[in-house]
Scaffold this motif. Structure first.
Motif, PDB file in Angstrom:
ATOM      1  N   VAL A   1       4.676  40.440  -4.412  1.00 57.74           N
ATOM      2  CA  VAL A   1       4.846  39.575  -5.577  1.00 57.74           C
ATOM      3  C   VAL A   1       3.500  39.423  -6.268  1.00 57.74           C
TER       4      VAL A   1
ATOM      5  N   LEU B   1       5.414  45.742  -7.273  1.00 56.49           N
ATOM      6  CA  LEU B   1       6.557  44.846  -7.122  1.00 56.49           C
ATOM      7  C   LEU B   1       7.768  45.589  -6.570  1.00 56.49           C
TER       8      LEU B   1
ATOM      9  N   ARG C   1      15.819  30.951 -17.966  1.00 58.32           N
ATOM     10  CA  ARG C   1      16.573  31.735 -18.940  1.00 58.32           C
ATOM     11  C   ARG C   1      17.437  30.855 -19.832  1.00 58.32           C
TER      12      ARG C   1
ATOM     13  N   GLN D   1       8.234  37.596 -14.291  1.00 52.55           N
ATOM     14  CA  GLN D   1       9.682  37.800 -14.374  1.00 52.55           C
ATOM     15  C   GLN D   1      10.430  36.653 -13.723  1.00 52.55           C
ATOM     16  N   GLN D   2       9.889  36.164 -12.600  1.00 51.83           N
ATOM     17  CA  GLN D   2      10.538  35.040 -11.913  1.00 51.83           C
ATOM     18  C   GLN D   2      10.550  33.808 -12.807  1.00 51.83           C
TER      19      GLN D   2
ATOM     20  N   LYS E   1       5.589  40.278 -11.399  1.00 51.56           N
ATOM     21  CA  LYS E   1       6.794  39.772 -10.731  1.00 51.56           C
ATOM     22  C   LYS E   1       6.901  38.263 -10.903  1.00 51.56           C
TER      23      LYS E   1
ATOM     24  N   ARG F   1       0.853  29.805 -10.110  1.00 48.71           N
ATOM     25  CA  ARG F   1       1.544  30.931  -9.471  1.00 48.71           C
ATOM     26  C   ARG F   1       1.199  32.239 -10.175  1.00 48.71           C
TER      27      ARG F   1
ATOM     28  N   LYS G   1       5.317  24.018 -16.465  1.00 50.26           N
ATOM     29  CA  LYS G   1       6.242  23.341 -15.557  1.00 50.26           C
ATOM     30  C   LYS G   1       5.788  23.559 -14.131  1.00 50.26           C
TER      31      LYS G   1
ATOM     32  N   ASN H   1       4.170  24.352 -10.788  1.00 54.87           N
ATOM     33  CA  ASN H   1       2.983  25.148 -10.474  1.00 54.87           C
ATOM     34  C   ASN H   1       2.977  26.493 -11.173  1.00 54.87           C
ATOM     35  N   ASN H   2       3.803  26.649 -12.209  1.00 55.01           N
ATOM     36  CA  ASN H   2       4.000  27.988 -12.760  1.00 55.01           C
ATOM     37  C   ASN H   2       2.710  28.719 -13.127  1.00 55.01           C
TER      38      ASN H   2
ATOM     39  N   GLU I   1      13.052  34.276 -15.731  1.00 57.32           N
ATOM     40  CA  GLU I   1      14.450  34.224 -15.322  1.00 57.32           C
ATOM     41  C   GLU I   1      14.876  32.828 -14.894  1.00 57.32           C
ATOM     42  N   ALA I   2      13.985  32.107 -14.218  1.00 66.37           N
ATOM     43  CA  ALA I   2      14.344  30.774 -13.742  1.00 66.37           C
ATOM     44  C   ALA I   2      14.584  29.840 -14.914  1.00 66.37           C
TER      45      ALA I   2
ATOM     46  N   GLY J   1       8.047  45.074  -2.852  1.00 73.77           N
ATOM     47  CA  GLY J   1       8.153  43.697  -2.363  1.00 73.77           C
ATOM     48  C   GLY J   1       6.896  42.866  -2.465  1.00 73.77           C
TER      49      GLY J   1
END
Lengths: 278, 224
Positions: B173, B168, B187, B180-181, B177, B17, B11, B13-14, B184-185, B171
Motif C-alpha cells: 500500500v 500496489l 465516492r 485510490q482508497q 493505493k 496516510r 478527514k 488521518n487521510n 473510493e471511501a 499488495g
C-alpha cells in the motif's frame, strides 16, 4: 548484421532456458496453504480483501478496513479466535494470492465462475449479484422484450452487461462507453437516444439512490451470480470450517445485520433480500 | 473555483496516510538506489573488460531488464518465487529485489557508457605522469566519470520513484493505493474527490522528484 543475429540467438536461448527453469521445477506437489489448525496455532489469519471498493471493502479515514466483506471477515476471525491481517488485493491478482498461499482466504467480492472454480475452492455464498437496468422516471423500462429499435441501451465496454446483452438480445442497439463517467453523462442527457442503462445491479441501485429522477425498472436480469469466500484449492479443513460457520451465521441472520450495518446507506432497505443470501 | 473535493484529504488521518504511502514509495526506491549504485559501478566496470563470456552474460542481463516490463518482474519475484521455489518474501522485499535488479543493469550500462566516453589520452597522460593504475582511476578517471553520470542516474532514480506505483499490484500500500482508497471511501459524499486527490498525488511525486533533481544540479555546479 551477423552480430545482431548472434546476440538475438543467445538472448532467445537464455529466455527459453529461464522459462523452462520456471516451468519444470513446478513438478513437486507441496501444500502451499495453511490448514485450520496451523492458522489457529499461529494466531493470525491472512485475508485478502479489496481496499478501494466501497461499500464492500475499503479503508476509512482512520486507516481501518470497513465494508460488507470486512464485516464477515472480522466475524470469521473472531469466531476462530485469531487476529486478522488484511492484505490489499486487486481484482486481477486474487487467484494468484490463493494459489501461492500468501493469503488464507479471499473475501474480495469474489464472484463464483466456472473457470475460477477450477483454480480455487469456493465456500458457501453470502451475496447475490446480477445485472440491472435503470431508466428515467417518466419512461421506466421494465422489460427488454419487444424492444423499439430506434432506442438504445447504454453499457460500459467490457462489462458483463455488454456481454450479456450482445449474446441474449442481439437486436437491441447498444451505446457503448469506456468509462463510468461518460456513461453517466449520457444517461443524464435529456435528448439521448438511449432510454436505459444496463450494469451490475449493485451499481444501478446505487445510482438510483444517489440521483433524483431515475428508477431501476429491472433489478435483476439474467442468471444471478453468487459471491463467496474462496480458499486455496484443496484446503479442505478451512473450507469445511467456513461452510459450517456460514450456515450457523445464516441461522442467526448475520448477513441481514451485515447489510444493515454496511450497505443500507447505499442500497436502501428495498434491495436487502435481492442482494443478501440467507 | 470548481469543487475538487479536497476536503476529503482533511478527514481523519487521510493526509497523514497519504504521506505515509509516499514514504513507503520513497523508501523502496531509495533502498534500491542505494544498492544499485555500487553494484552498477561493479557491473559497469566488468562490462568494459575485454572478456567474451562476461560480455555475453551482461548483454543478456541488460537485455532481459530492457525487455521485461517491471510488472512482470514483480509478479515473478512475488508470486513466481513462492510458487516454484517456495521462497516467500513480503511485497516490499520483492519490490526492492526487482528495482535493484533493474537499477543495477541500467546503472551498469550507464557506468560502461561513461567509462568508454573518457578518451584514451586521459589514461595515457595520467600514466605518463607516473601514477599507478589505482591512482589513475581514483584521481583522474572516476572524478570525471561521476560528473558525467549524475544527470543520467538522476533520470534513473526519478523513473524508479515513479515506477513504485506498480507495487500496489503485489499488495504494497503506497501513495497511489492510499489515494485510490481515499477516493473510493468517499465516492458517495464527494464524487469529485478523484480530481483533488490525484492532483495532490501529482504534487507529492513532483516535490520528491524535483528536490532530487535540484540536489543533482547543486552537485553538478559544485563539482564543475
Amino acid at each position: 548484421m551477423k552480430r545482431i543475429f548472434k546476440s538475438a540467438a543467445i538472448l532467445s536461448l537464455a529466455v527459453i532456458l529461464l522459462m523452462s527453469m520456471f516451468g519444470c521445477s513446478g513438478g513437486e506437489s507441496k501444500t502451499v496453504y495453511r490448514t485450520l489448525d496451523e492458522i489457529k496455532e499461529s494466531g493470525v489469519i491472512n485475508i485478502g480483501v479489496f481496499s478501494d471498493k466501497s461499500p464492500f471493502g475499503y479503508v476509512d479515514e482512520n486507516g481501518e478496513y470497513q465494508g460488507y466483506d470486512i464485516y464477515l471477515a472480522n466475524r470469521l476471525a473472531q469466531d476462530l479466535g485469531v487476529k486478522v491481517n488484511y492484505v490489499s488485493t486487486e481484482a486481477a491478482n486474487r487467484v494468484e494470492y490463493l494459489q501461492t498461499g500468501k493469503v488464507d482466504i479471499i473475501l474480495a467480492n469474489f464472484t463464483v465462475t466456472e473457470e475460477r472454480s477450477e483454480e480455487v475452492d469456493f465456500c458457501l455464498p453470502y451475496m447475490n449479484v446480477s445485472l440491472g437496468v435503470i431508466s428515467h422516471d417518466d419512461n421506466v423500462v421494465t422489460s427488454l422484450e419487444n424492444w423499439d429499435n430506434s432506442k438504445s441501451i447504454i453499457v460500459i465496454s467490457g462489462t458483463t452487461a455488454e456481454i450479456f446483452l450482445t449474446k441474449n438480445y442481439p437486436d437491441i442497439p447498444l451505446q457503448k462507453f469506456d468509462s463510468y463517467a461518460n456513461a453517466k453523462g449520457e444517461m443524464e442527457k435529456k435528448d439521448s437516444r438511449s432510454i436505459a442503462w444496463a450494469n451490475d445491479n449493485t451499481e444501478v441501485i446505487a445510482f438510483e439512490k444517489q440521483n433524483e429522477g431515475y428508477t431501476v425498472g429491472i433489478p435483476s436480469l439474467g442468471d444471478p451470480d453468487i459471491i463467496a469466500p474462496a480458499v486455496t484449492k484443496g484446503n479442505v479443513t478451512l473450507k469445511d470450517w467456513i461452510d459450517g460457520e456460514i450456515e450457523s451465521l445464516r441461522e442467526e441472520k448475520f448477513f441481514h445485520k451485515a447489510y444493515e450495518e454496511t450497505l443500507i446507506e447505499i442500497y436502501g432497505k428495498d434491495y436487502e433480500d435481492t442482494l443478501v443470501i440467507e | 473555483m470548481p469543487d475538487l473535493g479536497l476536503d476529503i484529504l482533511f478527514k481523519g488521518n487521510n493526509f497523514m496516510r497519504l504521506l505515509e504511502g509516499l514514504f513507503v514509495a520513497f523508501k523502496i526506491s531509495m533502498i534500491s538506489v542505494a544498492i544499485s549504485i555500487p553494484l552498477g559501478l561493479v557491473v559497469g566496470t566488468l562490462m568494459t573488460l575485454n572478456n567474451k563470456i562476461l560480455k555475453a552474460v551482461f548483454n543478456i542481463y541488460v537485455n532481459i531488464v530492457r525487455i521485461m516490463p517491471q510488472l512482470v518482474l514483480l509478479y515473478i519475484v512475488y508470486f513466481g518465487a513462492s510458487r516454484l521455489l517456495d521462497i516467500n518474501v513480503s511485497g516490499e522485499v520483492a519490490a526492492v529485489i526487482v528495482f535493484t535488479f533493474w537499477g543495477t543493469a541500467e546503472m551498469g550500462d550507464l557506468v560502461r557508457g561513461a567509462m568508454i566516453s573518457i578518451p584514451k589520452h586521459q589514461y595515457e597522460s595520467a600514466e605518463s605522469l607516473g601514477l599507478v593504475k589505482s591512482q589513475v582511476f581514483a584521481y583522474v578517471i572516476i572524478p570525471q566519470m561521476v560528473r558525467r553520470l549524475i544527470p543520467l542516474s538522476i533520470n534513473l532514480i526519478t523513473r524508479m520513484i515513479k515506477t513504485t506505483s506498480l507495487v500496489l499490484m503485489i499488495g504494497v500500500v503506497e501513495v497511489l493505493k492510499v489515494a485510490q482508497q481515499i477516493i473510493e471511501a468517499n465516492r458517495v459524499s464527494s464524487p469529485n474527490g478523484a480530481f483533488g486527490v490525484y492532483l495532490v498525488v501529482f504534487i507529492l511525486y513532483f516535490l520528491v522528484c524535483w528536490s532530487i533533481s535540484l540536489f543533482a544540479k547543486y552537485l553538478e555546479k559544485k563539482w564543475r
